[in-house]
Structures are given as C-alpha cells and as structure tokens.
Design an enzyme around this catalytic site. Structure first.
Site, PDB file in Angstrom:
ATOM      1  N   ARG A  18       0.819  -1.235   0.000  1.00 31.68           N
ATOM      2  CA  ARG A  18       0.000   0.000   0.000  1.00 31.68           C
ATOM      3  C   ARG A  18       0.844   1.273   0.000  1.00 31.68           C
ATOM      4  NH1 ARG A  18      -3.065  -2.781   4.055  1.00 31.68           N
ATOM      5  NH2 ARG A  18      -4.751  -3.948   3.045  1.00 31.68           N
ATOM      6  N   LYS A  38       2.174  11.279 -11.313  1.00 34.40           N
ATOM      7  CA  LYS A  38       1.300  10.371 -12.071  1.00 34.40           C
ATOM      8  C   LYS A  38       2.076   9.092 -12.340  1.00 34.40           C
ATOM      9  CE  LYS A  38      -2.067  13.149 -14.630  1.00 34.40           C
ATOM     10  NZ  LYS A  38      -2.542  13.568 -15.973  1.00 34.40           N
ATOM     11  N   GLU A  58       7.433  17.771 -25.114  1.00 31.17           N
ATOM     12  CA  GLU A  58       6.783  18.174 -23.849  1.00 31.17           C
ATOM     13  C   GLU A  58       7.320  19.545 -23.391  1.00 31.17           C
ATOM     14  OE1 GLU A  58       4.252  16.314 -22.733  1.00 31.17           O
ATOM     15  OE2 GLU A  58       4.719  14.171 -22.754  1.00 31.17           O
ATOM     16  N   LYS A 115       5.819  22.841 -14.493  1.00 32.27           N
ATOM     17  CA  LYS A 115       5.068  21.654 -14.058  1.00 32.27           C
ATOM     18  C   LYS A 115       4.878  21.664 -12.542  1.00 32.27           C
ATOM     19  CE  LYS A 115       3.988  16.919 -14.546  1.00 32.27           C
ATOM     20  NZ  LYS A 115       4.077  15.661 -15.251  1.00 32.27           N
ATOM     21  N   GLU A 165      -5.479  16.581 -10.512  1.00 31.25           N
ATOM     22  CA  GLU A 165      -6.122  16.896 -11.792  1.00 31.25           C
ATOM     23  C   GLU A 165      -7.624  17.126 -11.655  1.00 31.25           C
ATOM     24  OE1 GLU A 165      -5.121  14.123 -14.901  1.00 31.25           O
ATOM     25  OE2 GLU A 165      -5.407  15.630 -16.462  1.00 31.25           O
ATOM     26  N   ARG A 169      -4.680  21.138 -13.618  1.00 28.00           N
ATOM     27  CA  ARG A 169      -3.652  20.205 -14.101  1.00 28.00           C
ATOM     28  C   ARG A 169      -3.983  19.654 -15.488  1.00 28.00           C
ATOM     29  NH1 ARG A 169      -0.179  15.587 -10.872  1.00 28.00           N
ATOM     30  NH2 ARG A 169       0.956  14.918 -12.719  1.00 28.00           N
ATOM     31  N   ASN A 219      -2.294  18.187 -20.279  1.00 26.68           N
ATOM     32  CA  ASN A 219      -2.717  17.126 -21.179  1.00 26.68           C
ATOM     33  C   ASN A 219      -2.945  17.639 -22.610  1.00 26.68           C
ATOM     34  OD1 ASN A 219      -4.510  14.278 -21.330  1.00 26.68           O
ATOM     35  ND2 ASN A 219      -3.095  14.449 -19.623  1.00 26.68           N
ATOM     36  N   HIS A 270      -2.659  15.352 -25.687  1.00 27.51           N
ATOM     37  CA  HIS A 270      -2.696  13.964 -25.216  1.00 27.51           C
ATOM     38  C   HIS A 270      -4.007  13.243 -25.500  1.00 27.51           C
ATOM     39  CE1 HIS A 270       0.952  15.312 -23.263  1.00 27.51           C
ATOM     40  NE2 HIS A 270       1.207  14.094 -22.814  1.00 27.51           N
ATOM     41  N   HIS A 315      -2.535  10.038 -26.982  1.00 27.08           N
ATOM     42  CA  HIS A 315      -2.693   8.720 -26.360  1.00 27.08           C
ATOM     43  C   HIS A 315      -3.486   7.777 -27.266  1.00 27.08           C
ATOM     44  CE1 HIS A 315      -1.872  10.000 -21.890  1.00 27.08           C
ATOM     45  NE2 HIS A 315      -0.778   9.795 -22.578  1.00 27.08           N
ATOM     46  N   HIS A 362       6.013   8.157 -27.162  1.00 28.81           N
ATOM     47  CA  HIS A 362       5.006   9.024 -26.540  1.00 28.81           C
ATOM     48  C   HIS A 362       5.121  10.469 -27.058  1.00 28.81           C
ATOM     49  CE1 HIS A 362       2.350  10.752 -23.537  1.00 28.81           C
ATOM     50  NE2 HIS A 362       3.309  11.610 -23.214  1.00 28.81           N
TER      51      HIS A 362
HETATM   52  N1  LIG Z   1       3.915  10.405 -15.405  1.00 28.25           N
HETATM   53  C1  LIG Z   1       3.908  11.437 -16.199  1.00 28.25           C
HETATM   54  O1  LIG Z   1       3.570  12.557 -15.808  1.00 28.25           O
HETATM   55  C2  LIG Z   1       4.349  11.271 -17.620  1.00 28.25           C
HETATM   56  C3  LIG Z   1       4.641  12.396 -18.388  1.00 28.25           C
HETATM   57  C4  LIG Z   1       5.072  12.221 -19.696  1.00 28.25           C
HETATM   58  C5  LIG Z   1       5.241  10.937 -20.203  1.00 28.25           C
HETATM   59  N2  LIG Z   1       4.965   9.871 -19.413  1.00 28.25           N
HETATM   60  C6  LIG Z   1       5.189   8.520 -19.909  1.00 28.25           C
HETATM   61  O2  LIG Z   1       6.589   8.382 -20.142  1.00 28.25           O
HETATM   62  C7  LIG Z   1       6.801   7.382 -21.131  1.00 28.25           C
HETATM   63  C8  LIG Z   1       7.788   7.868 -22.156  1.00 28.25           C
HETATM   64  O3  LIG Z   1       8.990   8.160 -21.508  1.00 28.25           O
HETATM   65  P1  LIG Z   1      10.358   8.211 -22.316  1.00 28.25           P
HETATM   66  O4  LIG Z   1      10.134   8.986 -23.530  1.00 28.25           O
HETATM   67  O5  LIG Z   1      11.394   8.623 -21.367  1.00 28.25           O
HETATM   68  O6  LIG Z   1      10.512   6.711 -22.810  1.00 28.25           O
HETATM   69  P2  LIG Z   1      11.395   5.494 -22.286  1.00 28.25           P
HETATM   70  O7  LIG Z   1      11.376   5.391 -20.829  1.00 28.25           O
HETATM   71  O8  LIG Z   1      10.943   4.326 -23.080  1.00 28.25           O
HETATM   72  O9  LIG Z   1      12.865   5.900 -22.739  1.00 28.25           O
HETATM   73  C9  LIG Z   1      13.141   6.054 -24.096  1.00 28.25           C
HETATM   74  C10 LIG Z   1      14.334   5.183 -24.521  1.00 28.25           C
HETATM   75  O10 LIG Z   1      15.534   5.774 -24.050  1.00 28.25           O
HETATM   76  C11 LIG Z   1      16.350   4.801 -23.388  1.00 28.25           C
HETATM   77  N3  LIG Z   1      17.130   5.551 -22.410  1.00 28.25           N
HETATM   78  C12 LIG Z   1      16.723   6.087 -21.250  1.00 28.25           C
HETATM   79  N4  LIG Z   1      17.681   6.857 -20.727  1.00 28.25           N
HETATM   80  C13 LIG Z   1      18.744   6.774 -21.555  1.00 28.25           C
HETATM   81  C14 LIG Z   1      20.018   7.363 -21.560  1.00 28.25           C
HETATM   82  N5  LIG Z   1      20.383   8.251 -20.640  1.00 28.25           N
HETATM   83  N6  LIG Z   1      20.869   7.042 -22.555  1.00 28.25           N
HETATM   84  C15 LIG Z   1      20.495   6.174 -23.541  1.00 28.25           C
HETATM   85  N7  LIG Z   1      19.274   5.617 -23.608  1.00 28.25           N
HETATM   86  C16 LIG Z   1      18.402   5.921 -22.623  1.00 28.25           C
HETATM   87  C17 LIG Z   1      15.361   3.815 -22.836  1.00 28.25           C
HETATM   88  O11 LIG Z   1      15.967   2.583 -22.610  1.00 28.25           O
HETATM   89  C18 LIG Z   1      14.331   3.771 -23.960  1.00 28.25           C
HETATM   90  O12 LIG Z   1      14.772   2.893 -24.965  1.00 28.25           O
HETATM   91  C19 LIG Z   1       5.443   7.060 -21.716  1.00 28.25           C
HETATM   92  O13 LIG Z   1       4.980   5.851 -21.196  1.00 28.25           O
HETATM   93  C20 LIG Z   1       4.577   8.203 -21.239  1.00 28.25           C
HETATM   94  O14 LIG Z   1       3.235   7.824 -21.126  1.00 28.25           O
HETATM   95  C21 LIG Z   1       4.532  10.013 -18.147  1.00 28.25           C
HETATM   96  O1  LIG Z   2       1.404  15.321 -15.463  1.00 29.25           O
HETATM   97  C1  LIG Z   2       0.367  15.440 -16.109  1.00 29.25           C
HETATM   98  O2  LIG Z   2      -0.706  15.747 -15.575  1.00 29.25           O
HETATM   99  C2  LIG Z   2       0.356  15.203 -17.562  1.00 29.25           C
HETATM  100  O3  LIG Z   2      -0.700  15.145 -18.171  1.00 29.25           O
HETATM  101  C3  LIG Z   2       1.689  15.039 -18.251  1.00 29.25           C
HETATM  102  C4  LIG Z   2       1.632  14.258 -19.535  1.00 29.25           C
HETATM  103  O4  LIG Z   2       2.707  14.715 -20.346  1.00 29.25           O
HETATM  104  C5  LIG Z   2       1.857  12.770 -19.345  1.00 29.25           C
HETATM  105  O5  LIG Z   2       1.960  12.136 -20.590  1.00 29.25           O
HETATM  106  C6  LIG Z   2       0.876  12.050 -18.457  1.00 29.25           C
HETATM  107  O6  LIG Z   2       1.307  10.733 -18.205  1.00 29.25           O
HETATM  108  C7  LIG Z   2      -0.500  11.932 -19.062  1.00 29.25           C
HETATM  109  O7  LIG Z   2      -1.366  11.544 -18.075  1.00 29.25           O
HETATM  110  P1  LIG Z   2      -2.786  10.914 -18.342  1.00 29.25           P
HETATM  111  O8  LIG Z   2      -3.528  11.189 -17.081  1.00 29.25           O
HETATM  112  O9  LIG Z   2      -3.392  11.591 -19.522  1.00 29.25           O
HETATM  113  O10 LIG Z   2      -2.575   9.476 -18.592  1.00 29.25           O
HETATM  114 ZN   LIG Z   3       3.011  13.378 -22.034  1.00 32.14          ZN
END
Ligand SMILES: NC(=O)c1ccc[n+]([C@@H]2O[C@H](COP(=O)([O-])OP(=O)(O)OC[C@H]3O[C@@H](n4cnc5c(N)ncnc54)[C@H](O)[C@@H]3O)[C@@H](O)[C@H]2O)c1
Ligand SMILES: O=C(O)C(=O)C[C@@H](O)[C@H](O)[C@H](O)COP(=O)(O)O
Ligand SMILES: [Zn+2]
Length: 357
Positions: free
Chosen positions: A121, A143, A185, A226, A236, A240, A244, A247, A251, A264
């Site tokens: 948890r 998130k 982004e 952010k 959100e 917040r 998006n 997105h 998405h 992404h």
């Molecule tokens: N939680 C949030 O607020 C939020 C916000 C934006 C995106 N996201 C999510 O994030 C994900 C995308 O993240 P991403 O673009 O970082 O993708 P990712 O984590 O897949 O990384 C991209 C690639 O880069 C490689 N990599 C990572 N660091 C490296 C480095 N320093 N040197 C060489 N290679 C490296 C990874 O192995 C991968 O192949 C999606 O799933 C998206 O939905 C979440």
């Molecule tokens: O942090 C947030 O809020 C965002 O929407 C950031 C986005 O760039 C990110 O891709 C996030 O994961 C999208 O969230 P979701 O709630 O639409 O799945």
């Molecule tokens: Zn995003």
C-alpha cells in the site's frame, strides 16, 4: 545546484538539477530516506550505462541495493511486468521502510512509481530520470501508471516521489530520436503557460542539445512550470488538465497504432498539431498562431502519421480518456500562445476533419 520545490499542502519535495549529480547521489538520498533497502528499477538500455555506478554509490552509503531490469520500451508498462516486480520486491524482502528508485525514462518512472504506490500500500519512491522527457515531465508530479492494450495509463495512482534527482549529463548517451520526443513536452509548456518561453524556444531549440546552458534552462523552466501546476492541483481536478494538451489525440494514436510504434513524445507532437488544428477550425486561434505551433513542433519532430488511422478506432480510443466526463471526449485547446482552455463539446466530425480528413 538548481532546486525547485513541488509544494503539496503539508508535504513538499525537491527537484535537484546538477551536472554529474548521479555520481554523487547517495548523500542526497540519505538525507531524504532513512530506510535500508532500495530496489532500483531500470531498463535493459540504462542498466549498463548508469545502474552499476549508482548502486555502488548507494552501497557505499550503507544502503542494501537490488537492481531489477525490465525490457526497454512502452510494452513494459503492463500489469504483467508489474506482477514480476511485486514478486521481486517480495524476494528481496522489501518492507514498508524500503524504497523504490526509478532509474530511466518515463516508462521506468511510471512503472516503478506504480509499484512503489501499491506494494504494501505504498513505500518510498525516488525518481532519477535519464531521458529528456522524464527530466522535464514524467518524473515530476506523481502520475504513475501502467497501460491496458486499449487505454494508456488507465491503471495508476497519484503518488509523489520523495525527491527527484536530475543529471543533465545522462542525456549525452540518449539517442537523437528520444531526445527529440522530449522536446515536444518542453514545447507544450510554452504553448499552455508561457509565451515568452515559446518565443525563446523558437530561437534556441535547434541548438539546444549542443548548448548545455540552454538545455539546463529548458529543463529548469519546464520543471518550474510543471511544479507550479501540480502544486496547485495535484489530482487533476481542474488546472492540471492543461498538461494534457496534445494527449487526447496523442494517447489514442499510441494505442491505435500499438504501443511503441510511435514514441510518446512523437504521438503528442502529432496530437498537439491536430488539436491546434481543431482550435484553428473553431476560430479559437488564428492562422499565424497555428503555423507557429505547427512550425515549432515539426522542427523538433518532423514525423507524420505511419498511415491513416481507422476513424472509429480513434474515436473509441479517445472515449477511454481519463479527462472525459459523462462520455464527452475532452480536449485541451490553445486559445493563444501561453493559454489553453478545456473543451468537451467537440464533435466527432470536427475531430476527424482535423486528423483524418
Ligand atoms: N507520469 C507522467 O507525468 C508522464 C509524463 C510524460 C510521459 N509519461 C510517460 O513516459 C513514457 C515515455 O517516456 P520516455 O520517452 O522517457 O521513454 P522510455 O522510458 O521508453 O525511454 C526512451 C528510450 O531511451 C532509453 N534511455 C533512457 N535513458 C537513456 C540514456 N540516458 N541514454 C540512452 N538511452 C536511454 C530507454 O531505454 C528507452 O529505450 C510514456 O509511457 C509516457 O506515457 C509520463
Ligand atoms: O502530469 C500530467 O498531468 C500530464 O498530463 C503530463 C503528460 O505529459 C503525461 O503524458 C501524463 O502521463 C498523461 O497523463 P494521463 O492522465 O493523460 O494518462
Ligand atoms: Zn506526455
């Protein structure tokens, strides 16, 4: 060292940005985390680049460290992969004083955060992002989620890290395609919140990777924007949603083409241009503003759709979006540079006219 705070009522946490901080991380971690065991979750590309050095540093500070590696790529954000990691946590006898440390991009961060939020948890969580996208966006704000085949990030939580440690030097090893998707982004922040930053990006984006001071400025400004938004609306409920922008469509494109076909950031780049087009067609923005948005986004990611998506699948996928209420697909649309609004009255015809005419 740059420091930005995310303030959440009685809680707050820092984002540290510094060159080379990864080699010197253990003392900072000790300051924010008093437990003994740390499970480092990383991916198959990052493990050989940074995980061993990081784990050795933590061990020197007295932490017992374990490293679990998931395959690189979006497909790892799954319930199946999460189950493997819960089992690993049990194998290592992680307890409520233990922490999960996410070392990698947004995939690792979202997945590891989901484990941290749900194992027993909730246990401690530390973000060490190594992609541009993760440094400017996914490591901040809490998130955490995994995907189902039909819907992105649909199983998740709001679960904040104890701290975020950003080392811009890790971006030196990042491939060009992954660097470019992170820029998307960054551009988003200019469109939704900061016209001056958008203008600055128009001037400097081309050489951002080569110019370290500019790159750090872009990371810092993105984190500031952010952090301010999340500090006002963690869960959100309203504001917040502006994060998006791009997105609703982005998405849906990721899911319809199959996770990993488009990165992404690439899907969000297309999503931002299509959503700006809806805004243009509605008269919310003028042609010049649309062309500036399209121009800057395409200068970072000049990618097109792999092929015309099936319109019904696209609309169905958008119907799963978490912003929707009463089955109305919700969009964040630009009203001018630096300002967006929330719209839930866009018709399927308007959507398809912009995306798949
Ligand atoms: N939680 C949030 O607020 C939020 C916000 C934006 C995106 N996201 C999510 O994030 C994900 C995308 O993240 P991403 O673009 O970082 O993708 P990712 O984590 O897949 O990384 C991209 C690639 O880069 C490689 N990599 C990572 N660091 C490296 C480095 N320093 N040197 C060489 N290679 C490296 C990874 O192995 C991968 O192949 C999606 O799933 C998206 O939905 C979440
Ligand atoms: O942090 C947030 O809020 C965002 O929407 C950031 C986005 O760039 C990110 O891709 C996030 O994961 C999208 O969230 P979701 O709630 O639409 O799945
Ligand atoms: Zn995003």
């Amino acid at each position: 060292m740059e420091r930005i705070n995310v303030n959440l009522g009685k809680r707050s946490y820092p984002i540290f940005i510094e060159h080379g901080i990864l080699g010197n991380i253990s003392k900072i971690v000790r300051e924010y985390f008093s437990g003994r065991k740390i499970l480092v979750i990383t991916d198959s590309n990052v493990v050989d680049l940074y995980a061993r050095q990081l784990a050795a540093g933590l061990e020197n500070e007295g932490f017992q460290t374990f490293v679990e590696v998931v395959p690189a790529g979006e497909a790892s954000k799954s319930l199946a992969r999460a189950e493997d990691l819960y089992n690993a946590a049990l194998d290592h006898r992680l307890d409520r004083k233990s922490a999960i440390l996410a070392l990698g991009g947004g995939v690792v961060g979202d997945l590891a955060g989901f484990i941290a939020a749900t194992y027993m948890r909730g246990i401690g969580f530390i973000q060490v992002p190594t992609t541009l996208l993760a440094q400017v966006d996914s490591s901040v704000g809490g998130k955490v989620a995994v995907n189902l085949p039909r819907a992105k990030n649909i199983v998740g939580a709001f679960y904040q890290p104890k701290l975020v440690i950003i080392d811009p030097d890790t971006l030196l090893s990042l491939p060009e395609r992954e660097f470019a998707e992170g820029l998307v982004e960054v551009i988003k922040y200019g469109i939704i919140r900061d016209e001056d930053f958008f203008r600055w990006l128009e001037q400097y984006i081309k050489n951002l990777r080569q110019n370290t001071a500019d790159l750090v400025h872009a990371i810092k400004r993105s984190c500031e924007i952010k952090a301010a938004i999340v500090s006002e609306d963690e869960a959100e409920c309203g504001l917040r949603m502006v994060l998006n922008f791009g997105h609703t469509v982005g998405h849906a494109l990721e899911a319809v083409f199959g996770y990993g076909t488009l990165l992404h950031g690439e899907a969000v780049a297309l999503g931002m241009v299509f959503e700006a087009k809806i805004a243009l067609n509605r008269g919310l923005i003028d042609e010049r503003t649309f062309l500036r948005i399209e121009g800057l986004v395409k200068s970072a990611v000049p990618k097109d759709l792999p092929h015309r998506p099936d319109p019904d699948s696209l609309i169905e996928s958008m119907s799963f979006d978490k912003k929707n209420l009463n089955e109305k697909i919700t969009f964040i649309l630009p009203e001018r540079l630096g300002r967006v609004g929330v719209y839930s009255d866009i018709t399927a015809k308007e959507i398809l006219q912009a995306i798949a005419p």
